[in-house]
Motif scaffolding. Structure first.
Motif: not given
Length: 384
Positions: A120-121, A167-168, A173-175
């Protein structure tokens, strides 16, 4: 019998130079081709196939069907002989020797295990199935990439939704995205296994903390969903939602395909699209058209649906256009057409996805579809 030998035998038959034994072999294939002109029952066709199989040095690849369509006998013969040699060989590369073709020289090779993981980052990891690698290790989650081509999410300490200090990355969300010429297996934090085909993407939470386990799919994937009655698993594809508790199924949803197909192999799924809901049983397939029209096929070709996941191409009365779409995704090539192409022909057979693309293109040559390869572009033409 090798590819060139079969072709030479047929040409020899045409010129009237065959021996009695050679003539019998070719005429058996002509008879096999003529079977498409009659409305035979499955039992009658099976009996004819057994007879032909006992006479021929290669395995016929036309499956057990009652054919209701007709192709020119010569075309059927060529397709059958060509595919029988190349497509039905259990290990077609074992005796082929070094690959020496224009396609190979220009960098057209079979796909491999490769993908990209995007956080997400914005942080990205380029995944390859060549070594074990730790990508993330924090309280509640460990992410590893294995040399077997697996991206593994290990939720070793279930997250506490009431704990404000977390932890954020665990709430992110991962892709995972595969390019043309790539595929990857993902083991989600709940234990669900997902095989992602070429030119596809799967978006999912790093941990399933909501009441439902939601993932988003583009392209194609095969799912083996971990059972959890308290948290239904849902696959979101455009306006379609496939809802399950624990089951095995395949979804095809490429943007360049006219339909979204959900094929169920085990368990049960519920397919929701707009105002219609269909519940599938094993062996059934849901087909949703581009305008939202929806139908269920009761006796779906499940082997065709999951052939890619099992490592081979499977063509069952498949058009040339569909074959070339599959080759384009797996071999990372562009395809164009020049002149009149025999699009009405349908092909039957199977071949490993490890095969060189030249083997498949050479089969198409037998049915009058010629090709040129220029800078990873395949140009199909009816002219030499």
């Amino acid at each position: 019998m090798q590819h060139n030998e079969a072709k030479e035998l047929f040409l020899k038959y045409q010129s009237g130079q065959c021996t009695a034994e050679e003539k019998a072999i070719v005429e058996d294939w002509l008879l096999f081709g003529k079977l498409t002109e009659f409305n035979l029952s499955d039992e009658e066709l099976e009996q004819e196939m057994k007879y032909l199989d006992s006479r021929l040095p290669i395995e016929p690849i036309i499956r057990k069907h009652s054919f209701r369509y007709q192709l020119p006998v010569a075309a059927v013969l060529l397709i059958t002989i060509g595919l029988g040699i190349h497509f039905y060989n259990k290990n077609p590369l074992s005796n082929s020797g070094p690959v020496n073709s224009i396609a190979y020289e220009q960098g057209i090779t079979p796909g491999t295990n490769k993908a990209t993981l995007t956080m997400s980052n914005g942080e990205t990891f380029h995944l390859k199935g060549n070594k074990d690698q730790m990508l993330l290790q924090e309280t509640g989650l460990k992410i590893t990439n294995t040399k077997q081509g697996q991206l593994v999410y290990d939720a070793h300490h279930p997250i506490n939704a009431h704990n404000p200090i977390q932890p954020e990355s665990l709430l992110a969300t991962h892709t995972v995205t595969t390019p043309r010429g790539g595929q990857y297996e993902i083991i989600l934090p709940d234990g669900t296994k997902v095989w992602l085909n070429a030119s596809s993407s799967l978006k999912f939470p790093a941990l399933f903390t909501a009441q439902e386990r939601n993932v988003e799919l583009k392209g194609e994937a095969y799912f083996e969903v971990a059972k959890n009655a308290a948290k239904p698993f849902q696959v979101l594809v455009n306006t379609t939602v496939v809802r399950v508790l624990g089951t095995h199924f395949n979804i095809t949803a490429y943007s360049d395909e006219p339909n979204i197909k959900t094929t169920l192999l085990e368990g049960a799924v519920q397919v929701n699209n707009r105002n219609r809901i269909d519940r599938l049983k094993p062996g059934q397939q849901s087909i949703i058209g581009k305008h939202g029209e929806m139908k269920v096929v009761n006796a779906a070709d499940t082997e065709h649906a999951v052939a890619w996941k099992n490592g081979y191409f499977y063509f069952n009365r498949t058009s040339l256009a569909e074959i070339m779409k599959q080759l384009s995704r797996w071999y990372d090539v562009d395809v164009s057409y020049k002149g009149r192409i025999p699009v009405e022909e349908e092909f039957v057979g199977k071949i490993t996805r490890k095969a060189s693309i030249s083997e498949i293109l050479n089969v198409l040559e037998l049915s009058g579809v010629h090709h040129k390869v220029i800078n990873k572009r395949i140009i199909l033409t009816s002219e030499n």
